[in-house]
Design an enzyme around this catalytic site. Sequence first.
Site, short mmCIF file in Angstrom:
data_model
loop_
_atom_site.label_atom_id
_atom_site.label_comp_id
_atom_site.label_asym_id
_atom_site.label_seq_id
_atom_site.Cartn_x
_atom_site.Cartn_y
_atom_site.Cartn_z
N ARG A 182 40.18 50.25 32.32
CA ARG A 182 39.10 49.33 31.93
C ARG A 182 38.06 50.11 31.13
NH1 ARG A 182 42.43 46.50 33.67
NH2 ARG A 182 42.27 44.73 35.10
N ASP B 256 17.70 25.25 38.13
CA ASP B 256 19.13 25.31 37.82
C ASP B 256 19.29 24.82 36.38
OD1 ASP B 256 21.87 24.69 37.54
OD2 ASP B 256 22.06 24.50 39.71
N ILE B 257 19.89 25.63 35.53
CA ILE B 257 19.99 25.26 34.10
C ILE B 257 20.73 23.93 33.92
CG2 ILE B 257 19.77 27.51 32.98
CD1 ILE B 257 22.95 27.43 32.85
N GLU C 28 47.28 40.80 36.73
CA GLU C 28 46.50 42.00 36.36
C GLU C 28 46.65 42.37 34.89
OE1 GLU C 28 44.07 44.22 37.04
OE2 GLU C 28 45.03 45.26 38.71
N PHE D 292 44.58 48.65 43.79
CA PHE D 292 45.63 47.65 43.63
C PHE D 292 46.67 48.16 42.63
CE2 PHE D 292 41.94 44.48 44.41
CZ PHE D 292 42.04 44.68 45.80
N ARG E 101 47.40 43.31 41.76
CA ARG E 101 46.74 42.00 41.68
C ARG E 101 47.57 41.08 40.79
NH1 ARG E 101 40.52 42.20 39.76
NH2 ARG E 101 39.65 42.19 41.85
N GLU E 102 47.67 39.83 41.20
CA GLU E 102 48.42 38.87 40.39
C GLU E 102 47.73 38.70 39.03
OE1 GLU E 102 50.07 34.37 40.82
OE2 GLU E 102 49.05 35.26 42.57
N GLN F 75 27.92 30.98 36.28
CA GLN F 75 28.86 31.13 37.37
C GLN F 75 29.68 32.34 36.93
OE1 GLN F 75 31.67 31.65 39.53
NE2 GLN F 75 32.64 30.64 37.78
N TYR G 47 36.78 30.02 33.14
CA TYR G 47 35.64 30.87 32.82
C TYR G 47 35.73 31.34 31.36
CZ TYR G 47 32.62 35.02 33.07
OH TYR G 47 31.65 35.99 32.84
C1 UD2 Z 1 37.01 41.59 35.14
C2 UD2 Z 1 36.35 40.46 35.81
C3 UD2 Z 1 37.18 39.30 35.63
C4 UD2 Z 1 37.37 39.04 34.14
C5 UD2 Z 1 37.98 40.25 33.50
C6 UD2 Z 1 38.01 40.09 31.98
C7 UD2 Z 1 34.99 41.08 37.65
C8 UD2 Z 1 34.95 41.34 39.07
N1 UD2 Z 1 36.20 40.77 37.20
O1 UD2 Z 1 38.25 41.75 35.81
O2 UD2 Z 1 36.56 38.23 36.28
O3 UD2 Z 1 36.11 38.74 33.55
O4 UD2 Z 1 37.19 41.38 33.79
O5 UD2 Z 1 38.57 41.18 31.38
O6 UD2 Z 1 34.00 41.13 36.93
N2 UD2 Z 1 40.63 47.03 41.77
C9 UD2 Z 1 41.17 47.84 42.76
N3 UD2 Z 1 40.64 47.76 44.00
C10 UD2 Z 1 39.62 46.92 44.33
C11 UD2 Z 1 39.08 46.10 43.32
C12 UD2 Z 1 39.61 46.18 42.04
O7 UD2 Z 1 42.09 48.61 42.51
O8 UD2 Z 1 39.19 46.92 45.50
C13 UD2 Z 1 41.17 47.15 40.40
C14 UD2 Z 1 41.64 45.84 39.82
O9 UD2 Z 1 42.97 45.59 40.19
C15 UD2 Z 1 41.49 46.11 38.33
C16 UD2 Z 1 40.30 47.05 38.24
O10 UD2 Z 1 40.11 47.57 39.55
O11 UD2 Z 1 42.61 46.77 37.82
C17 UD2 Z 1 39.04 46.37 37.78
O12 UD2 Z 1 38.85 45.23 38.61
P1 UD2 Z 1 37.59 44.27 38.41
O13 UD2 Z 1 37.80 43.09 39.28
O14 UD2 Z 1 36.35 45.04 38.57
O15 UD2 Z 1 37.62 43.86 36.89
P2 UD2 Z 1 38.77 43.18 35.99
O16 UD2 Z 1 38.72 43.86 34.68
O17 UD2 Z 1 40.07 43.13 36.68
#
Ligand code: UD2
Length: 320
Positions: free
Chosen positions: A221, A60-61, A283, A214, A280-281, A88, A153
């Site tokens: 993205r 573990d680092i 978002e 959602f 998603r909250e 993490q 994070y």
């Molecule tokens: C990613 C990271 C987040 C943060 C962010 C920084 C992950 C999982 N999340 O969030 O921690 O680092 O980037 O920019 O790596 N969605 C759906 N249905 C699902 C799951 C997701 O519609 O079942 C949507 C979600 O609402 C979002 C998109 O897909 O609009 C991408 O979701 P995500 O969790 O993969 O990544 P993100 O960019 O929200």
Amino acid sequence: MSDNAFVVVTGGAGFIGSHTVDRLLNQGCRVAVIDNFSTGRLENLAQWKEEERLEILTVDIADGIFASLSALEERWGPVERIIHLAAQTSVVHSIDSPLGDVRTNYTGTVQVLEYARRKKVKKIVFASSAAVYGDVEEFPVREDFVCSPLSPYGINKLSVEFWLGYHSKVHGIDTAPLRFFNVYGPRQDPSSPYSGVISIFADRCSAGKDLTIFGDGEQTRDFVYVGDVSRAIVLACFAKGGDGSPANIGTGLETSVNDLATLINEFCGGKSTISHGESREGEILKSVADVSRAKERFDFSAKTALRDGLKDTVTALTGG
Ligand code: UD2
């Protein structure tokens, strides 16, 4: 030249880490993986079971890496480069458990950097994240934008970037923080509700289960394939220079969640029903990287088209 170089990869049994190890070994490097196996898996490196140039250390680092690496150095010589991916990885978890995030992503990382400083390591590549930016209003997102992270994070990733700048300026170590956008591909774990959307959709679609988008699904993205990300990491690792300033790792292209769901379902034979749920909250509605700096610095640009990357991801799940 990467031939025979000795590279330490922290988090090397994880999703991005194991793809990076594949690439380094294929290029002739000697690799030591440091992983606490909290999310890393030995299966990710099973293809290298007989490989003498790979050593895997369960460490573990946050508990320090000096003792474990010292024995290895006696046999292999000095560590030349460190690719620091151990982390993490959940933003949501960092909000619920900020001290846990500090332990691994901040204190643990500073211990890795301290090892690098004392041992006069040549290069450190660090997995930073688009999460350092917070909400931005201009697109594509450039590295010189003011960062305003919205989670522990993101704060810890950004703090470590400052440490890398310090190590470059004061201690003369080449450092390269890479800000990953939405990385996807084989070996990504789909099992948590906060897993990357592609891993969740591919896993559910390949089992014929329904998908929930959602919100209206028009949020976008920048999805970047893990094979491209591992290539960026290795290019950055062997590039000359590296002053601690970050480079975005993305494609420069944005894809809506609606388009993504349709594409994945198509690859899986169209068996899943796609529905919409609550947004998603917090978002973020739009995310896309400016990718010019990585091109200038170490000649990286993403090459894998989303269709091809998704196909590989689904194929890896279905074994077909
Ligand atoms: C990613 C990271 C987040 C943060 C962010 C920084 C992950 C999982 N999340 O969030 O921690 O680092 O980037 O920019 O790596 N969605 C759906 N249905 C699902 C799951 C997701 O519609 O079942 C949507 C979600 O609402 C979002 C998109 O897909 O609009 C991408 O979701 P995500 O969790 O993969 O990544 P993100 O960019 O929200």
